[in-house]
Scaffold this motif. Structure first.
Motif, PDB file in Angstrom:
ATOM      1  N   MET A 223       3.600  46.537 -56.921  1.00 17.07           N
ATOM      2  CA  MET A 223       2.663  46.700 -55.842  1.00 17.07           C
ATOM      3  C   MET A 223       3.355  46.525 -54.496  1.00 17.07           C
ATOM      4  SD  MET A 223      -0.914  44.822 -54.746  1.00 17.07           S
ATOM      5  CE  MET A 223      -0.893  43.763 -56.095  1.00 17.07           C
ATOM      6  N   ILE A 224       4.215  45.542 -54.379  1.00 16.68           N
ATOM      7  CA  ILE A 224       4.914  45.306 -53.118  1.00 16.68           C
ATOM      8  C   ILE A 224       5.760  46.512 -52.763  1.00 16.68           C
ATOM      9  CG2 ILE A 224       6.767  43.968 -52.044  1.00 16.68           C
ATOM     10  CD1 ILE A 224       5.568  41.507 -53.276  1.00 16.68           C
ATOM     11  N   GLU A 225       6.418  47.105 -53.760  1.00 12.31           N
ATOM     12  CA  GLU A 225       7.261  48.255 -53.483  1.00 12.31           C
ATOM     13  C   GLU A 225       6.439  49.425 -52.949  1.00 12.31           C
ATOM     14  OE1 GLU A 225       7.442  46.481 -56.315  1.00 12.31           O
ATOM     15  OE2 GLU A 225       9.391  45.540 -56.039  1.00 12.31           O
ATOM     16  N   ARG A 226       5.254  49.643 -53.498  1.00 13.98           N
ATOM     17  CA  ARG A 226       4.395  50.732 -53.041  1.00 13.98           C
ATOM     18  C   ARG A 226       3.955  50.499 -51.598  1.00 13.98           C
ATOM     19  NH1 ARG A 226      -0.199  51.441 -56.892  1.00 13.98           N
ATOM     20  NH2 ARG A 226      -0.711  49.462 -55.990  1.00 13.98           N
TER      21      ARG A 226
ATOM     22  N   ALA B 191       8.834  40.309 -50.389  1.00 17.68           N
ATOM     23  CA  ALA B 191       9.592  40.776 -51.552  1.00 17.68           C
ATOM     24  C   ALA B 191      10.729  39.817 -51.881  1.00 17.68           C
ATOM     25  CB  ALA B 191      10.134  42.184 -51.300  1.00 17.68           C
ATOM     26  N   ALA B 192      11.408  39.312 -50.845  1.00 16.22           N
ATOM     27  CA  ALA B 192      12.476  38.330 -51.072  1.00 16.22           C
ATOM     28  C   ALA B 192      11.907  37.054 -51.670  1.00 16.22           C
ATOM     29  CB  ALA B 192      13.203  38.033 -49.759  1.00 16.22           C
ATOM     30  N   GLY B 193      10.707  36.675 -51.235  1.00 17.29           N
ATOM     31  CA  GLY B 193      10.055  35.481 -51.780  1.00 17.29           C
ATOM     32  C   GLY B 193       9.700  35.639 -53.248  1.00 17.29           C
ATOM     33  N   VAL B 194       9.276  36.823 -53.638  1.00 18.15           N
ATOM     34  CA  VAL B 194       8.978  37.084 -55.052  1.00 18.15           C
ATOM     35  C   VAL B 194      10.250  36.952 -55.883  1.00 18.15           C
ATOM     36  CG1 VAL B 194       8.277  38.872 -56.706  1.00 18.15           C
ATOM     37  CG2 VAL B 194       6.948  38.499 -54.623  1.00 18.15           C
ATOM     38  N   ARG B 195      11.327  37.529 -55.381  1.00 18.47           N
ATOM     39  CA  ARG B 195      12.601  37.423 -56.111  1.00 18.47           C
ATOM     40  C   ARG B 195      13.050  35.966 -56.206  1.00 18.47           C
ATOM     41  NH1 ARG B 195      13.330  42.187 -53.169  1.00 18.47           N
ATOM     42  NH2 ARG B 195      14.473  41.118 -51.513  1.00 18.47           N
ATOM     43  N   ALA B 196      12.859  35.195 -55.123  1.00 15.37           N
ATOM     44  CA  ALA B 196      13.233  33.773 -55.144  1.00 15.37           C
ATOM     45  C   ALA B 196      12.376  33.016 -56.149  1.00 15.37           C
ATOM     46  CB  ALA B 196      13.091  33.171 -53.748  1.00 15.37           C
ATOM     47  N   ALA B 197      11.099  33.340 -56.206  1.00  9.03           N
ATOM     48  CA  ALA B 197      10.198  32.671 -57.162  1.00  9.03           C
ATOM     49  C   ALA B 197      10.635  32.953 -58.597  1.00  9.03           C
ATOM     50  CB  ALA B 197       8.757  33.134 -56.941  1.00  9.03           C
TER      51      ALA B 197
ATOM     52  N   LEU C 145       5.636  28.454 -58.650  1.00  6.15           N
ATOM     53  CA  LEU C 145       4.281  28.707 -58.168  1.00  6.15           C
ATOM     54  C   LEU C 145       4.225  28.641 -56.643  1.00  6.15           C
ATOM     55  CD1 LEU C 145       1.251  29.141 -58.605  1.00  6.15           C
ATOM     56  CD2 LEU C 145       1.024  26.664 -58.776  1.00  6.15           C
ATOM     57  N   ALA C 146       4.838  27.619 -56.057  1.00  8.38           N
ATOM     58  CA  ALA C 146       4.826  27.476 -54.599  1.00  8.38           C
ATOM     59  C   ALA C 146       5.518  28.661 -53.926  1.00  8.38           C
ATOM     60  CB  ALA C 146       5.497  26.168 -54.201  1.00  8.38           C
ATOM     61  N   ALA C 147       6.646  29.083 -54.467  1.00 12.16           N
ATOM     62  CA  ALA C 147       7.377  30.209 -53.883  1.00 12.16           C
ATOM     63  C   ALA C 147       6.591  31.509 -54.030  1.00 12.16           C
ATOM     64  CB  ALA C 147       8.757  30.346 -54.533  1.00 12.16           C
ATOM     65  N   ALA C 148       5.954  31.695 -55.176  1.00 11.18           N
ATOM     66  CA  ALA C 148       5.160  32.904 -55.393  1.00 11.18           C
ATOM     67  C   ALA C 148       3.945  32.931 -54.472  1.00 11.18           C
ATOM     68  CB  ALA C 148       4.724  32.992 -56.850  1.00 11.18           C
ATOM     69  N   HIS C 149       3.315  31.786 -54.277  1.00 13.31           N
ATOM     70  CA  HIS C 149       2.150  31.724 -53.403  1.00 13.31           C
ATOM     71  C   HIS C 149       2.551  32.010 -51.958  1.00 13.31           C
ATOM     72  CE1 HIS C 149      -1.406  29.975 -51.355  1.00 13.31           C
ATOM     73  NE2 HIS C 149      -1.992  30.616 -52.346  1.00 13.31           N
ATOM     74  N   LEU C 150       3.660  31.460 -51.527  1.00 14.59           N
ATOM     75  CA  LEU C 150       4.147  31.731 -50.177  1.00 14.59           C
ATOM     76  C   LEU C 150       4.469  33.215 -50.008  1.00 14.59           C
ATOM     77  CD1 LEU C 150       4.956  30.715 -47.394  1.00 14.59           C
ATOM     78  CD2 LEU C 150       7.183  30.114 -48.340  1.00 14.59           C
ATOM     79  N   ALA C 151       5.056  33.820 -51.032  1.00 18.49           N
ATOM     80  CA  ALA C 151       5.352  35.256 -50.978  1.00 18.49           C
ATOM     81  C   ALA C 151       4.055  36.061 -50.879  1.00 18.49           C
ATOM     82  CB  ALA C 151       6.157  35.682 -52.206  1.00 18.49           C
TER      83      ALA C 151
ATOM     84  N   ALA D 267       0.167  39.220 -47.685  1.00 16.33           N
ATOM     85  CA  ALA D 267      -1.142  39.350 -47.029  1.00 16.33           C
ATOM     86  C   ALA D 267      -0.971  39.490 -45.527  1.00 16.33           C
ATOM     87  CB  ALA D 267      -2.014  38.137 -47.352  1.00 16.33           C
ATOM     88  N   THR D 268      -0.064  38.732 -44.961  1.00 15.87           N
ATOM     89  CA  THR D 268       0.199  38.817 -43.529  1.00 15.87           C
ATOM     90  C   THR D 268       0.704  40.211 -43.162  1.00 15.87           C
ATOM     91  OG1 THR D 268       0.723  36.465 -43.485  1.00 15.87           O
ATOM     92  CG2 THR D 268       1.474  37.771 -41.626  1.00 15.87           C
ATOM     93  N   ALA D 269       1.544  40.792 -44.011  1.00 19.28           N
ATOM     94  CA  ALA D 269       2.056  42.137 -43.749  1.00 19.28           C
ATOM     95  C   ALA D 269       0.927  43.162 -43.757  1.00 19.28           C
ATOM     96  CB  ALA D 269       3.117  42.511 -44.792  1.00 19.28           C
TER      97      ALA D 269
END
Length: 91
Positions: free
Chosen positions: A1-4, A26-32, A42-48, A53-55
């Motif tokens: 979804m992020i890529e789209r 996207a970087a946050g998802v990879r870090a998570a 979970l914290a990293a994924a939520h922040l991502a 959402a901000t984007a």
């Protein structure tokens, strides 16, 4: 979804703030995905997700009247991007 979403935003303007925020998400998802501890993952994924959402809000939302109070970001996402409403309900 992020890529789209990235492809849609990147096709407009790579310098747009929403594109930069989406890159951070996207970087946050990879870090998570690299986190070993579930609580950190979970914290990293939520922040991502919040960055994503901000984007979306940066790309689609329009300023509202100043007399309105704060609004939950996920409610705004569901309003400005109906295709993401189901995901927004998870948060």
């Amino acid at each position: 979804m992020i890529e789209r979403m990235f492809d849609t935003l990147a096709s407009r303007d790579r310098r747009h703030p929403s594109t930069q925020l989406l890159n951070q998400a996207a970087a946050g998802v990879r870090a998570a995905q690299r986190e070993n501890l579930a609580t950190r993952r979970l914290a990293a994924a939520h922040l991502a997700a919040l960055r994503g959402a901000t984007a979306v809000l940066a790309a689609r939302a329009r300023p509202s009247r100043p007399d309105r109070g704060p609004t939950d970001a996920w409610l705004l996402v569901a309003t400005v991007a109906p295709e993401l409403a189901e995901w927004a309900r998870f948060f």
